[in-house]
Design an enzyme around this catalytic site. Sequence first.
Site, PDB file in Angstrom:
ATOM      1  N   GLY A 296      17.519  19.035   6.378  1.00 24.57           N
ATOM      2  CA  GLY A 296      16.801  19.867   7.343  1.00 24.57           C
ATOM      3  C   GLY A 296      16.603  19.134   8.670  1.00 24.57           C
ATOM      4  CB  SER A 297      14.081  19.609  11.325  1.00 26.39           C
ATOM      5  OG  SER A 297      14.372  20.978  11.510  1.00 26.39           O
ATOM      6  CB  SER A 298      14.302  14.757   8.199  1.00 25.65           C
ATOM      7  OG  SER A 298      15.331  15.005   7.264  1.00 25.65           O
TER       8      SER A 298
END
Length: 586
Positions: A296-298
């Site tokens: 994801g956005s990590s």
Amino acid sequence: MKARSARDGAPVSYRWRALLLMGLLGLCALGLVWRAINLQLVDHGFLARQGDARFSRVLDIAAHRGTITDRYGEPLAVSTPVDSIWVNPGELALATDQIPRLAAALKLDRLELARRVTSNLDREFLYVARHRQPAEAEQIKALGIPGVYSSREYRRYYPAGEVTGHLLGFTNVDDAGQEGLELAFDHWLAGENGAKRVIQDRYGRIVQNVESIRPAREGRDLVLSIDLRIQYLAYRELKAAIRDQRARAGSIVVLDIANGEVLAMVNQPAYNPNDRDQIEPATYRNRAATDIFEPGSSIKPFFVAAAIASGRYDQHSIIDTAPGYIKVGSRIIEEEHGSLGAIDIATILAKSSNVGMAHIALSLEPKLIWTTLSELGFGQVTSGGFPGESAGLLSHYSHWRPIGIATMSHGYGISVTPLQLAHAYATLGAHGVSRPVSFLRVDSAPPGQRVLDEHTCRELLGMLESVVVAEGATGRKAAIPGYRVAGKTGTAWKATAGGYSTNLYMSVFAGVAPATDPHLAAAVVIDEPGAGLYLGGDVAAPVFSAVMGGALRLLAVPPDQAIGVPADEQPSPSSVHRPARTVARR
């Protein structure tokens, strides 16, 4: 005349009888002498072997497996003495009436024991019970049952139980490593059994030690990088989060940025390696090293790192995200909370703007993105050497299409392990120097490889602080009182057959602290939270805060956040230059 002849012949008959008797006695004497010579010279080897088979035994001298300790000497795995009961089936079969007594003492089924004994009469050695307490073995030997013996062995014991279960793994009944670090370092930990020749009486008691055939070589001790205090802390917080969020599973990895040491690695659900009956493949795999997920956005900070490295972007660059979506080919990527307008990169990270990241990623050369991600360790196993570690998934840039680049910029189409993600953030915290991951304690920082420019990393750390401190940012629950945190949330749909599930999530938070002089990096992954919350900032960030905050205090890391000063007025990491630190040892 005839009567006289008879009288004269009598003495001759007696003489022949005497000679015959003497001859027979001489032959018997010669036979006895020959038999003695035959036994002493001709058949000596055979007879000696038969005697040895009855009274002489070659016994193993069990070698002690090396102890595993944490970095401060706290025992994590030790070998304790136990006795195993074995029988000589041929001897025991001569006293079959004793088999029920033996079965009762060992708490075994007497019919099954009798079947095993009678079906192995051609053998001289048969285990009937392994790893019994020495006191119990003495009671069994005291029964005086013919053909029943015991031998000393060692059984592995793990004082921390399930707290270190996934990390250490376990050994089999013969004390050989089967999983985890027990397997990875089996060549180091395992000893080599010795052997000695002894004479035993009919009850198996040693009468005399005849000779030492081979001395035992004890296993060597292993000192891990793990800090058991931080391991317990991570275990407690992760277990509580899995319970409260009703999640399927979870992992957390904590790394020392200065030298790449793994200070803690925990998974849930856990298992207790001391309870062999519950060990199943589904529970004992180390998810932090073996399981891959879409981050994801990590992953966004590393796309930003590539953007800054390109020279086209810096912390002041403005990206127009209006009208709140971007069309890539036939696909449309939308902003979750509507248009954010023209925003800088720090806001893109703080608000986790997928549209903003797609604009940045599509403007970069695919080769630059791939090189940046690859040098950070994505798509390859770390140097830790953990058995079964996954390399993740990072396809070559020659196979990328524009929609793939856009979705990859917010964490889809790339798969990583929690260990890889923590290592990448540790590299960022080390200002671009990638150091090898180590499960063993190191006394000095190993040489690293520079993969990112130091100035790029300092700028990026300043931007990642906004993820935790900016108003409305996604990672505010990762804040640690007294310490400045730089990190990133991540929330991703889980891949299912034929696409993605829209109600199953992976919740992630990864970051470093203190932001001005990073000491520790950590990644927290929660799989399928089911209590209503699912965003990484709501589910994973609080675990990061609790574990990282506790670890910094345990290591006596000085706070870097001034008391009473608003976060937006604190100096940014890019403006703080500190000398190289020395890792404290206790």
